[in-house]
Write a protein that holds these residues in place. Structure first.
Motif, PDB file in Angstrom:
ATOM      1  N   GLU A 170       0.804  -1.224   0.000  1.00  0.00           N
ATOM      2  CA  GLU A 170       0.000   0.000   0.000  1.00  0.00           C
ATOM      3  C   GLU A 170       0.836   1.274   0.000  1.00  0.00           C
ATOM      4  OE1 GLU A 170      -3.086  -0.021   2.957  1.00  0.00           O
ATOM      5  OE2 GLU A 170      -3.429  -2.169   2.720  1.00  0.00           O
ATOM      6  N   GLY A 171       2.164   1.128   0.076  1.00  0.00           N
ATOM      7  CA  GLY A 171       3.001   2.313   0.018  1.00  0.00           C
ATOM      8  C   GLY A 171       3.958   2.432   1.186  1.00  0.00           C
ATOM      9  N   GLU A 172       4.457   3.654   1.398  1.00  0.00           N
ATOM     10  CA  GLU A 172       5.471   3.934   2.415  1.00  0.00           C
ATOM     11  C   GLU A 172       4.970   3.584   3.818  1.00  0.00           C
ATOM     12  OE1 GLU A 172       7.978   7.772   4.221  1.00  0.00           O
ATOM     13  OE2 GLU A 172       6.281   8.072   2.860  1.00  0.00           O
ATOM     14  N   VAL A 173       5.868   3.038   4.611  1.00  0.00           N
ATOM     15  CA  VAL A 173       5.570   2.737   6.009  1.00  0.00           C
ATOM     16  C   VAL A 173       6.531   3.529   6.879  1.00  0.00           C
ATOM     17  CG1 VAL A 173       5.411   0.955   7.784  1.00  0.00           C
ATOM     18  CG2 VAL A 173       4.784   0.405   5.417  1.00  0.00           C
ATOM     19  N   LYS A 174       6.012   4.369   7.743  1.00  0.00           N
ATOM     20  CA  LYS A 174       6.842   5.150   8.654  1.00  0.00           C
ATOM     21  C   LYS A 174       7.156   4.309   9.894  1.00  0.00           C
ATOM     22  CE  LYS A 174       4.626   9.363   6.985  1.00  0.00           C
ATOM     23  NZ  LYS A 174       5.734   9.699   6.069  1.00  0.00           N
ATOM     24  N   ASP A 175       8.301   4.551  10.483  1.00  0.00           N
ATOM     25  CA  ASP A 175       8.669   3.786  11.681  1.00  0.00           C
ATOM     26  C   ASP A 175       7.703   4.072  12.828  1.00  0.00           C
ATOM     27  OD1 ASP A 175      10.857   2.433  10.609  1.00  0.00           O
ATOM     28  OD2 ASP A 175      12.217   4.095  11.030  1.00  0.00           O
ATOM     29  N   VAL A 176       7.535   5.357  13.152  1.00  0.00           N
ATOM     30  CA  VAL A 176       6.663   5.748  14.266  1.00  0.00           C
ATOM     31  C   VAL A 176       5.865   6.983  13.860  1.00  0.00           C
ATOM     32  CG1 VAL A 176       6.523   6.450  16.689  1.00  0.00           C
ATOM     33  CG2 VAL A 176       8.323   4.868  15.967  1.00  0.00           C
ATOM     34  N   VAL A 177       4.574   6.924  14.069  1.00  0.00           N
ATOM     35  CA  VAL A 177       3.712   8.092  13.904  1.00  0.00           C
ATOM     36  C   VAL A 177       3.148   8.447  15.274  1.00  0.00           C
ATOM     37  CG1 VAL A 177       1.474   8.873  13.039  1.00  0.00           C
ATOM     38  CG2 VAL A 177       3.118   7.821  11.478  1.00  0.00           C
ATOM     39  N   ILE A 178       3.248   9.698  15.627  1.00  0.00           N
ATOM     40  CA  ILE A 178       2.760  10.189  16.915  1.00  0.00           C
ATOM     41  C   ILE A 178       1.539  11.060  16.667  1.00  0.00           C
ATOM     42  CG2 ILE A 178       3.328  11.574  18.952  1.00  0.00           C
ATOM     43  CD1 ILE A 178       6.310  10.897  18.340  1.00  0.00           C
ATOM     44  N   VAL A 179       0.457  10.743  17.329  1.00  0.00           N
ATOM     45  CA  VAL A 179      -0.757  11.548  17.232  1.00  0.00           C
ATOM     46  C   VAL A 179      -0.769  12.512  18.413  1.00  0.00           C
ATOM     47  CG1 VAL A 179      -3.276  11.535  17.094  1.00  0.00           C
ATOM     48  CG2 VAL A 179      -1.962   9.617  16.141  1.00  0.00           C
ATOM     49  N   GLY A 238       1.813  -6.155  10.314  1.00  0.00           N
ATOM     50  CA  GLY A 238       2.978  -5.408  10.778  1.00  0.00           C
ATOM     51  C   GLY A 238       2.861  -3.912  10.694  1.00  0.00           C
ATOM     52  N   VAL A 239       1.667  -3.395  10.389  1.00  0.00           N
ATOM     53  CA  VAL A 239       1.502  -1.948  10.331  1.00  0.00           C
ATOM     54  C   VAL A 239       0.220  -1.540  11.048  1.00  0.00           C
ATOM     55  CG1 VAL A 239       2.694  -1.787   8.118  1.00  0.00           C
ATOM     56  CG2 VAL A 239       0.198  -1.936   8.161  1.00  0.00           C
ATOM     57  N   VAL A 240       0.190  -0.271  11.434  1.00  0.00           N
ATOM     58  CA  VAL A 240      -1.024   0.387  11.912  1.00  0.00           C
ATOM     59  C   VAL A 240      -1.416   1.374  10.824  1.00  0.00           C
ATOM     60  CG1 VAL A 240      -2.059   1.844  13.692  1.00  0.00           C
ATOM     61  CG2 VAL A 240      -0.306   0.173  14.317  1.00  0.00           C
ATOM     62  N   ALA A 241      -2.676   1.359  10.422  1.00  0.00           N
ATOM     63  CA  ALA A 241      -3.154   2.294   9.407  1.00  0.00           C
ATOM     64  C   ALA A 241      -3.928   3.407  10.090  1.00  0.00           C
ATOM     65  CB  ALA A 241      -4.038   1.572   8.393  1.00  0.00           C
ATOM     66  N   LEU A 242      -3.484   4.631   9.871  1.00  0.00           N
ATOM     67  CA  LEU A 242      -4.140   5.794  10.468  1.00  0.00           C
ATOM     68  C   LEU A 242      -4.646   6.701   9.362  1.00  0.00           C
ATOM     69  CD1 LEU A 242      -1.040   5.509  12.115  1.00  0.00           C
ATOM     70  CD2 LEU A 242      -2.580   6.492  13.813  1.00  0.00           C
ATOM     71  N   THR A 297      -8.740  13.384   3.040  1.00  0.00           N
ATOM     72  CA  THR A 297      -8.260  12.411   4.026  1.00  0.00           C
ATOM     73  C   THR A 297      -7.026  11.709   3.490  1.00  0.00           C
ATOM     74  OG1 THR A 297     -10.484  12.041   4.895  1.00  0.00           O
ATOM     75  CG2 THR A 297      -8.848  10.339   5.334  1.00  0.00           C
ATOM     76  N   ARG A 298      -6.018  11.623   4.327  1.00  0.00           N
ATOM     77  CA  ARG A 298      -4.806  10.900   3.944  1.00  0.00           C
ATOM     78  C   ARG A 298      -4.653   9.674   4.839  1.00  0.00           C
ATOM     79  NH1 ARG A 298       0.647  14.126   5.475  1.00  0.00           N
ATOM     80  NH2 ARG A 298      -0.495  16.024   4.967  1.00  0.00           N
ATOM     81  N   ARG A 299      -4.111   8.631   4.261  1.00  0.00           N
ATOM     82  CA  ARG A 299      -3.895   7.383   4.990  1.00  0.00           C
ATOM     83  C   ARG A 299      -2.402   7.225   5.223  1.00  0.00           C
ATOM     84  NH1 ARG A 299      -7.102   3.086   6.096  1.00  0.00           N
ATOM     85  NH2 ARG A 299      -6.306   0.954   5.983  1.00  0.00           N
ATOM     86  N   VAL A 300      -2.029   6.969   6.444  1.00  0.00           N
ATOM     87  CA  VAL A 300      -0.622   6.852   6.820  1.00  0.00           C
ATOM     88  C   VAL A 300      -0.395   5.489   7.445  1.00  0.00           C
ATOM     89  CG1 VAL A 300       1.241   7.835   8.207  1.00  0.00           C
ATOM     90  CG2 VAL A 300      -0.502   9.345   7.227  1.00  0.00           C
ATOM     91  N   LEU A 301       0.620   4.791   6.980  1.00  0.00           N
ATOM     92  CA  LEU A 301       0.988   3.500   7.549  1.00  0.00           C
ATOM     93  C   LEU A 301       2.197   3.664   8.457  1.00  0.00           C
ATOM     94  CD1 LEU A 301       0.718   1.188   4.394  1.00  0.00           C
ATOM     95  CD2 LEU A 301      -1.058   1.746   6.072  1.00  0.00           C
ATOM     96  N   ALA A 302       2.169   3.012   9.599  1.00  0.00           N
ATOM     97  CA  ALA A 302       3.276   3.109  10.547  1.00  0.00           C
ATOM     98  C   ALA A 302       3.493   1.757  11.212  1.00  0.00           C
ATOM     99  CB  ALA A 302       2.983   4.166  11.608  1.00  0.00           C
TER     100      ALA A 302
END
Length: 488
Positions: free
Chosen positions: A39-48, A163-167, A177-182
């Motif tokens: 689904e694309g780029e996966v960031k190591d850590v996303v902080i909300v 292995g990812v969280v989708a936010l 709306t943007r979808r971010v994988l972390a």
């Protein structure tokens, strides 16, 4: 100091910070292995959340070579409550506390303040002004070059087994709306991080035009010339009452259930290294016992905050009064209490916050799967506590655990670094005294997890590492393969 001198002072401090970090070899080079996903780029850590806690975690990760990105729903510079919903004049914490400095003296509020106002200015300062604290956090973000995406409201969180969280975030400017994988998501979402305002049942009888909660953004100007009733007697009640009075309210009445205000802030007794580092390792029984004691003794409003209200002759404190129901009559609010009826123009609820997943639709996918304390641990006999019972039962890295093992794989990749973590982890996820301890502990755990997940690839990197230490010219081989015995 003049503005020019303040600017020069900050420039010198920022130079000192760069030197301090250089002495410590910080920040470390990025060492993580980019994750790939269909689904694309996966960031190591996303902080909300880009308030104090989110910034501290991002900085702790950056120092250790992990890129973390912050997403916050507020405009830049207005993250957290300090310049929006907070109404105290000064912070309640002592000015000497190091806050989110992560053990680096030049990153403290004191260093920032002295750089602009000198040592004498610091010595004359009683407590930190609320807006000065916000200015410090803005500077902290800038000087450490932390990545913050503003006006991004979290609308969906999906824990997955791959292995990812989708936010999903909604951009408040474009509406898109943007979808971010972390690989890991940190919820640094503050005092109401897993819920919202705690309101009595009778509040539902009143139209929203006649009341607000202390945690909402509202202007005291709307209360000018009106009779205002404040429900509660804590710190937020004093701040709200004072705001109304300072903006010309005709009268302000505080309705307080207790027959007296508490005198001692017992929570100050937990501000020590033992609690900062050891609370999380206590037994469930002791955790419950300590937090329940703090809940029942309650925190008194600060001395100065109380005087801020009582100096007004049109302010009144009413003790031992319990509102039972309410109604609207001739555009005025009528409160029925155990002592009779009270008629007022407007009500301010200073009744705190609660963990309430229903108030947070963005967590709908995970809410029913999160293990709560009430699922894991029965309350102590004679010590029921609704707030504690509804708190999430967290793992050692502030991570959510499954209510039923196997029901939602990937849930453990979501970390609760907000007030709701207090029962499991102590006051390390949002309180100024312990935020550095909590941020460093969480960052350390995330780093270990990222390494363990990719250890096979790190091993392959190790095998491929080929930077020579020697080039063969550093020695000359002896003519004989054996040493000359005569010289031994």
């Amino acid at each position: 100091m003049t503005s020019s001198a303040q600017t020069q002072g900050l420039a010198a401090l920022e130079s000192r910070i760069r030197q301090d970090l250089d002495y410590l070899g910080l920040p470390a080079k990025n060492w993580t292995i980019p994750a790939s996903h269909p689904e694309g780029e996966v960031k190591d850590v996303v902080i909300v959340g880009g308030g104090m806690s989110g910034l501290a975690v991002a900085a702790a990760l950056a120092f250790n070579g992990v890129d973390a990105e912050i997403y916050d729903q507020s405009p830049a510079g207005l993250e957290g409550p300090w310049a929006t919903t907070a109404r105290m004049i000064t912070l309640r914490s002592p000015k000497e506390l190091p806050g989110p400095c992560l053990g680096i003296p030049s990153l403290t509020f004191r260093a920032w303040y002295e750089a602009q106002h000198g040592l004498e200015g610091w010595q004359q300062l009683d407590k930190i002004h609320r807006l000065s604290w916000m200015e410090y956090l803005r500077w902290y973000r800038e000087v450490l070059q932390l990545k913050v995406h503003n006006l991004q409201k979290l609308v969906d969180v999906e824990a997955r087994a791959d292995g990812v969280v989708a936010l999903s975030f909604r951009d408040d400017t474009s509406g898109q709306t943007r979808r971010v994988l972390a690989r890991h998501a940190v919820l640094a979402t503050g005092r109401d991080g897993l819920g919202g305002a705690s309101l009595p049942a009778w509040a539902a009888r009143l139209p929203s035009s006649h009341w607000v909660h202390s945690g909402a953004a509202w202007s005291g100007e709307m209360l000018r010339g009106r009779n205002v009733t404040v429900i509660g007697g804590g710190s937020s009640a004093m701040d709200a009452a004072a705001t109304a009075l300072e903006h010309g309210a005709r009268s302000v009445s505080l309705l307080i259930r207790r027959h007296d205000l508490p005198r001692i802030n017992k929570s100050k007794g937990t501000v020590n290294p033992g609690m900062a580092h050891g609370f999380r390792l206590l037994s469930d029984e002791w955790k419950w016992k300590v937090r329940h004691y703090l809940n029942t003794t309650q925190v008194p409003p600060p001395h100065s905050s109380t005087l801020r209200v009582s100096q007004y002759p049109n302010a009144s404190f009413h003790f031992g009064i319990q509102v039972e129901t309410a109604r609207l009559e001739d555009d005025r609010v009528v409160l029925s209490t155990n002592l009779g009826e009270v008629t007022t123009d407007f009500v301010i609820f200073c009744t705190g916050f609660c963990t309430d997943w229903a108030q947070r639709p963005e967590y709908a996918r995970i809410a029913g799967h999160v293990r709560l304390w009430q699922d894991h641990y029965p309350s102590l006999p004679g010590a029921p506590d609704r707030e504690l019972a509804g708190s999430p039962y967290l793992g050692s890295l502030y991570q959510f655990l499954e209510k039923q093992p196997g029901s939602l794989p990937g849930l453990e990749r979501i970390h609760c670094f907000n007030y709701a973590a207090a029962l499991s982890q102590g006051a390390s996820a949002g309180d100024i005294p312990q935020v550095s301890d909590g941020a460093q502990r969480l960052a350390s755990g995330l780093i270990a997890s990222l390494l363990a997940e990719d250890v096979d690839q790190h091993y392959a990197r190790l095998q491929q590492y080929d930077e020579p230490e020697l080039d063969g010219s550093e020695w000359r081989a002896a003519a004989s393969p054996l040493p000359d015995q005569a010289h031994l």
